[in-house]
Motif scaffolding. Structure first.
Motif, short mmCIF file in Angstrom:
data_model
loop_
_atom_site.label_atom_id
_atom_site.label_comp_id
_atom_site.label_asym_id
_atom_site.label_seq_id
_atom_site.Cartn_x
_atom_site.Cartn_y
_atom_site.Cartn_z
N ASP A 149 0.83 -1.21 0.00
CA ASP A 149 0.00 0.00 0.00
C ASP A 149 0.86 1.26 0.00
OD1 ASP A 149 -2.24 -1.61 0.05
OD2 ASP A 149 -2.38 -1.59 2.24
N THR A 150 1.87 1.26 0.83
CA THR A 150 2.76 2.42 0.87
C THR A 150 3.49 2.60 -0.46
OG1 THR A 150 3.09 2.06 3.23
CG2 THR A 150 4.68 3.47 2.12
N THR A 175 9.84 6.87 -5.96
CA THR A 175 9.43 6.97 -4.56
C THR A 175 10.21 8.01 -3.76
OG1 THR A 175 10.96 5.16 -4.02
CG2 THR A 175 8.67 4.57 -4.50
N ARG A 233 1.12 4.12 -3.11
CA ARG A 233 0.92 5.56 -2.85
C ARG A 233 2.17 6.35 -3.22
NH1 ARG A 233 -0.19 4.99 1.90
NH2 ARG A 233 1.76 5.60 2.89
N GLU A 234 3.34 5.86 -2.86
CA GLU A 234 4.58 6.57 -3.19
C GLU A 234 4.84 6.56 -4.69
OE1 GLU A 234 7.71 4.89 -0.93
OE2 GLU A 234 7.12 5.87 0.96
N ARG A 292 2.51 6.66 -7.03
CA ARG A 292 1.64 7.68 -7.61
C ARG A 292 2.20 9.08 -7.36
NH1 ARG A 292 -4.23 5.23 -5.62
NH2 ARG A 292 -4.28 3.47 -7.11
N ASP A 293 2.60 9.33 -6.11
CA ASP A 293 3.20 10.64 -5.81
C ASP A 293 4.48 10.85 -6.60
OD1 ASP A 293 1.11 10.96 -4.06
OD2 ASP A 293 2.29 10.36 -2.29
#
Length: 397
Positions: A146-147, A317, A150-151, A153-154
């Protein structure tokens, strides 16, 4: 027989004074002209049956040429057979690799246990070790998934903003169009991707089958590989038994040395990469280190590719600074591997020039993909060591 008839032709060409007469001088001049007009042909060539009108150099080249054609045809037949039954060839190769790794452990356990039980303990222990490492990697990926998403995408948003700024100044609509095209491609080719996934499942079954056959071969190679080779040599003609034994000993010595050396090099690279990625805070440090371990089995190429994947993860990331540090890590690991690990660990087992190693890896990759790139260097090393061993044996004989 009269005294005149007993004279030799050379004596008959001379006069009574012992010096050549007119007829003798004419014969000598004729012989000299014929000698100058006749092409050079050494006596060794005439002894081998070289026709007088054929150059000995051309005769020798032709003799070697047809022999090379026969050897090339035989080699092509062998590789064609291996390509037709490549699953069996891969399984035997895996069995030899596992046997090279487990035979010292089995020999050590055989001092305390019966030989079959020692081989079973070594094999089962290695399987449990591999499954434990895979479970650790799976748990690490599941815990950071999950992390990581998210990273990623960012990170992609950061990369897009970085590309839009100086000095590149890319059009934002161009990047949006690329993302839209990727999404439309995935949606329009969903059936093809599904069929590819199904065929990939069939590939998984094939891989499991090859791995099971490899373990089966490894068990017998570890238990009684020397007796199997002795039985094979005993089936050959008497004149070929000793050369085959010499070649087999040299091949196994080189293969085991290469296997032990490459595993040590790969493990060292994986530990260094794992520590560096963990210190830089790059996600999935353990899986990336495991990727580096397996990639190191392809000399000169595998490690940069694996660290390139780590650089992409770091860029998405952690940003370009950390990615640049990972790229610097690629250079450092390459220098350590090329100037420290290979000279001290691999030189006693594999004595090949780096150019030969590079050409072998590329040729193996072109011929058989990743498997060919992995097998190429040990195959060339074994062939070279067998050639050296047979040359030394024949020289002593």
């Amino acid at each position: 027989m009269t005294r005149r008839s007993a004279r030799s032709p050379a004596q008959s060409a001379r006069g009574s004074t012992g010096r050549p007469g007119a007829e003798g001088r004419a014969r000598i001049r004729t012989a000299a002209r014929r000698a100058r007009a006749r092409p050079y042909a050494p006596s060794a060539g005439r002894d081998r049956g070289v026709p007088p009108h054929v150059s000995p150099i051309l005769w020798t080249v032709a003799a070697y040429a047809w022999r090379l054609l026969v050897v090339g045809a035989a080699g092509y037949a062998v590789f064609a057979a291996l390509g037709r039954f490549h699953e069996i060839a891969i399984a035997v190769f895996l069995g030899l690799v596992v046997a090279a790794m487990l035979r010292p452990v089995a020999n050590l356990l055989a001092r305390l246990l019966p030989r079959p039980l020692a081989v079973a303990c070594a094999l089962i222990g290695s399987i449990l070790l591999v499954l434990g490492v895979l479970a650790l990697v799976g748990e690490a990926v599941a815990g950071e998934w999950d992390t990581l998403v998210r990273e990623f995408r960012d990170g992609l948003d950061r990369i897009q903003l970085w590309l839009e700024r100086p000095p590149l100044r890319l059009d934002p609509r161009l990047l949006s169009d690329v993302q839209a095209k990727i999404g439309s491609y995935l949606s329009s080719h969903r059936a093809m991707l599904l069929s590819t996934a199904v065929s990939g499942a069939g590939r998984v079954v094939q891989v499991v089958t090859v791995a099971a056959l490899g373990l089966f071969c490894a068990a017998f190679f570890t238990h009684s590989g020397d007796r199997q080779w002795g039985w094979f040599c005993a089936q050959l003609p008497l004149g070929a038994q000793e050369p085959v034994r010499v070649a087999g000993r040299a091949a196994w010595r080189t293969f085991t040395g290469y296997t032990h050396g490459i595993v040590l090099v790969a493990a060292t690279n994986a530990v260094l990469v794992g520590i560096a990625l963990f210190a830089l805070g790059v996600p999935l440090a353990v899986p990336l280190a495991l990727l580096e371990f397996f990639a190191a089995f392809i000399p000169l190429i595998g490690s940069p590719v694996a660290l390139g994947v780590a650089a992409v993860v770091a860029l998405a990331t952690k940003g370009p600074v950390v990615a640049a540090l990972v790229v610097a890590l690629i250079v450092v690991i390459g220098q350590i591997e090329g100037h420290l690990l290979h000279p001290f660990v691999m030189s006693w087992a594999v004595r090949l020039h780096p150019v030969v190693v590079a050409l072998s890896v590329i040729a193996g990759a072109v011929a058989a993909g990743v498997v060919g790139a992995v097998v190429a260097v040990p195959l060339v090393s074994v062939v070279w060591s067998v050639r050296q061993a047979l040359r030394g044996a024949f020289a002593k004989a």
